[in-house]
Design a protein around this motif. Sequence first.
Motif, PDB file in Angstrom:
ATOM      1  N   GLY A   1      23.579   9.368  -4.683  1.00 43.20           N
ATOM      2  CA  GLY A   1      22.308   9.089  -5.326  1.00 43.20           C
ATOM      3  C   GLY A   1      21.907  10.063  -6.412  1.00 43.20           C
ATOM      4  O   GLY A   1      20.799   9.965  -6.958  1.00 43.20           O
ATOM      5  N   SER A   2      22.775  11.016  -6.754  1.00 42.51           N
ATOM      6  CA  SER A   2      22.445  12.029  -7.759  1.00 42.51           C
ATOM      7  C   SER A   2      22.862  11.566  -9.155  1.00 42.51           C
ATOM      8  O   SER A   2      23.665  10.642  -9.306  1.00 42.51           O
ATOM      9  CB  SER A   2      23.139  13.354  -7.430  1.00 42.51           C
ATOM     10  OG  SER A   2      22.786  13.807  -6.144  1.00 42.51           O
ATOM     11  N   ASP A   3      22.307  12.196 -10.158  1.00 44.69           N
ATOM     12  CA  ASP A   3      22.662  11.864 -11.542  1.00 44.69           C
ATOM     13  C   ASP A   3      24.163  12.065 -11.751  1.00 44.69           C
ATOM     14  O   ASP A   3      24.737  13.055 -11.301  1.00 44.69           O
ATOM     15  CB  ASP A   3      21.892  12.749 -12.522  1.00 44.69           C
ATOM     16  CG  ASP A   3      20.408  12.409 -12.551  1.00 44.69           C
ATOM     17  OD1 ASP A   3      20.036  11.342 -12.048  1.00 44.69           O
ATOM     18  OD2 ASP A   3      19.628  13.238 -13.063  1.00 44.69           O
ATOM     19  N   ASP A   4      24.784  11.112 -12.436  1.00 46.53           N
ATOM     20  CA  ASP A   4      26.208  11.161 -12.788  1.00 46.53           C
ATOM     21  C   ASP A   4      27.140  11.034 -11.583  1.00 46.53           C
ATOM     22  O   ASP A   4      28.337  11.254 -11.695  1.00 46.53           O
ATOM     23  CB  ASP A   4      26.553  12.448 -13.561  1.00 46.53           C
ATOM     24  CG  ASP A   4      25.786  12.552 -14.867  1.00 46.53           C
ATOM     25  OD1 ASP A   4      25.616  11.501 -15.526  1.00 46.53           O
ATOM     26  OD2 ASP A   4      25.359  13.654 -15.223  1.00 46.53           O
ATOM     27  N   SER A   5      26.597  10.676 -10.416  1.00 42.11           N
ATOM     28  CA  SER A   5      27.438  10.496  -9.237  1.00 42.11           C
ATOM     29  C   SER A   5      28.166   9.159  -9.305  1.00 42.11           C
ATOM     30  O   SER A   5      27.656   8.184  -9.868  1.00 42.11           O
ATOM     31  CB  SER A   5      26.588  10.543  -7.969  1.00 42.11           C
ATOM     32  OG  SER A   5      27.352  10.179  -6.823  1.00 42.11           O
ATOM     33  N   ARG A   6      29.342   9.102  -8.692  1.00 40.07           N
ATOM     34  CA  ARG A   6      30.057   7.831  -8.543  1.00 40.07           C
ATOM     35  C   ARG A   6      29.534   7.048  -7.335  1.00 40.07           C
ATOM     36  O   ARG A   6      30.032   5.951  -7.060  1.00 40.07           O
ATOM     37  CB  ARG A   6      31.560   8.078  -8.369  1.00 40.07           C
ATOM     38  CG  ARG A   6      32.261   8.707  -9.554  1.00 40.07           C
ATOM     39  CD  ARG A   6      33.777   8.555  -9.451  1.00 40.07           C
ATOM     40  NE  ARG A   6      34.322   9.155  -8.236  1.00 40.07           N
ATOM     41  CZ  ARG A   6      35.594   9.030  -7.838  1.00 40.07           C
ATOM     42  NH1 ARG A   6      36.446   8.307  -8.567  1.00 40.07           N
ATOM     43  NH2 ARG A   6      36.017   9.617  -6.733  1.00 40.07           N
ATOM     44  N   LEU A   7      28.529   7.611  -6.663  1.00 39.37           N
ATOM     45  CA  LEU A   7      27.999   7.005  -5.439  1.00 39.37           C
ATOM     46  C   LEU A   7      26.497   6.752  -5.591  1.00 39.37           C
ATOM     47  O   LEU A   7      25.667   7.421  -4.975  1.00 39.37           O
ATOM     48  CB  LEU A   7      28.262   7.920  -4.239  1.00 39.37           C
ATOM     49  CG  LEU A   7      29.693   8.443  -4.076  1.00 39.37           C
ATOM     50  CD1 LEU A   7      29.770   9.379  -2.880  1.00 39.37           C
ATOM     51  CD2 LEU A   7      30.679   7.297  -3.934  1.00 39.37           C
ATOM     52  N   PRO A   8      26.108   5.771  -6.395  1.00 38.93           N
ATOM     53  CA  PRO A   8      24.678   5.478  -6.565  1.00 38.93           C
ATOM     54  C   PRO A   8      24.088   4.864  -5.307  1.00 38.93           C
ATOM     55  O   PRO A   8      24.810   4.404  -4.412  1.00 38.93           O
ATOM     56  CB  PRO A   8      24.668   4.471  -7.728  1.00 38.93           C
ATOM     57  CG  PRO A   8      26.012   3.816  -7.665  1.00 38.93           C
ATOM     58  CD  PRO A   8      26.963   4.879  -7.197  1.00 38.93           C
TER      59      PRO A   8
END
Length: 268
Positions: A80-87
């Motif tokens: 859920g973090s900015d620029d994560s591959r795991l939204p």
Amino acid sequence: MRHHALDMGEVQGQGYVGQALGAADMFAAVYADQLRFRAEDPDWEGRDRFLLSTGHYAIGHYAALAEAGIVPVSELATYGSDDSRLPMSGMSTYTPGMEISGGSLGHGLTIAVGTALGLRHRGSAARVFNFLSDGELDEGSTWEAAMGAHHHRLGHLTAMVDINALQADGKTDTVLRTEPVADKWAACGWFVQRVDGNDVPALLAAFDAAAAQAAPEGVPSVILCDTRVGKGVPLLEEREKAHFMRIEENEWQICREQLAAGYQGEGK
């Protein structure tokens, strides 16, 4: 996988943790026992397809992808973090192993039908698994797709429905009653099984029965899985507003301790 879900939830302090805990056994049964994939090559052409209709369940799916070796466990901390591959909601353009982008409910089974048709036309032996929620059965497009799967005799398609009796607007049976849901799927021409979705042996037996009759042309299968939101963590199982949980900072460790105690036979 349940511990992974708690760890990811703590990153944001909130989220769809209850669904991830409740559906963990469903994800585990598919990835550990049914799905053909190559962890080092998520786009392998011969893979079975797992389509997550319910994009907000991505937290649970990421836990499965991590245990399957497709996503590094260390990467879960970026959830859920900015620029994560795991939204927070599943996006196929970001995450290895995520076949479709989830958002508005009601699209997943339609895409699964198209995917199954495409694979059959290409002569592929791959199976298609579609994860749905009981709230998603409110959508008319889901039932159009169910009828379409029967019409096209998509015997290599298996739907799995998380029936946790809860959706964003409240209890499922007060929003729109879908029972007798097994009869509805049967009326659409599907091979129907209903099991306790938190009973792993029952899940494995149901998936084996679906696999035994799977074929490029045949009867599609659906496994209706009754689950409990927050399963394994009594503190969260009893929470009234459980669709999108806000968990206090001091509660995360309590959740972990309750989860660990349950697996040691010291709790429920």
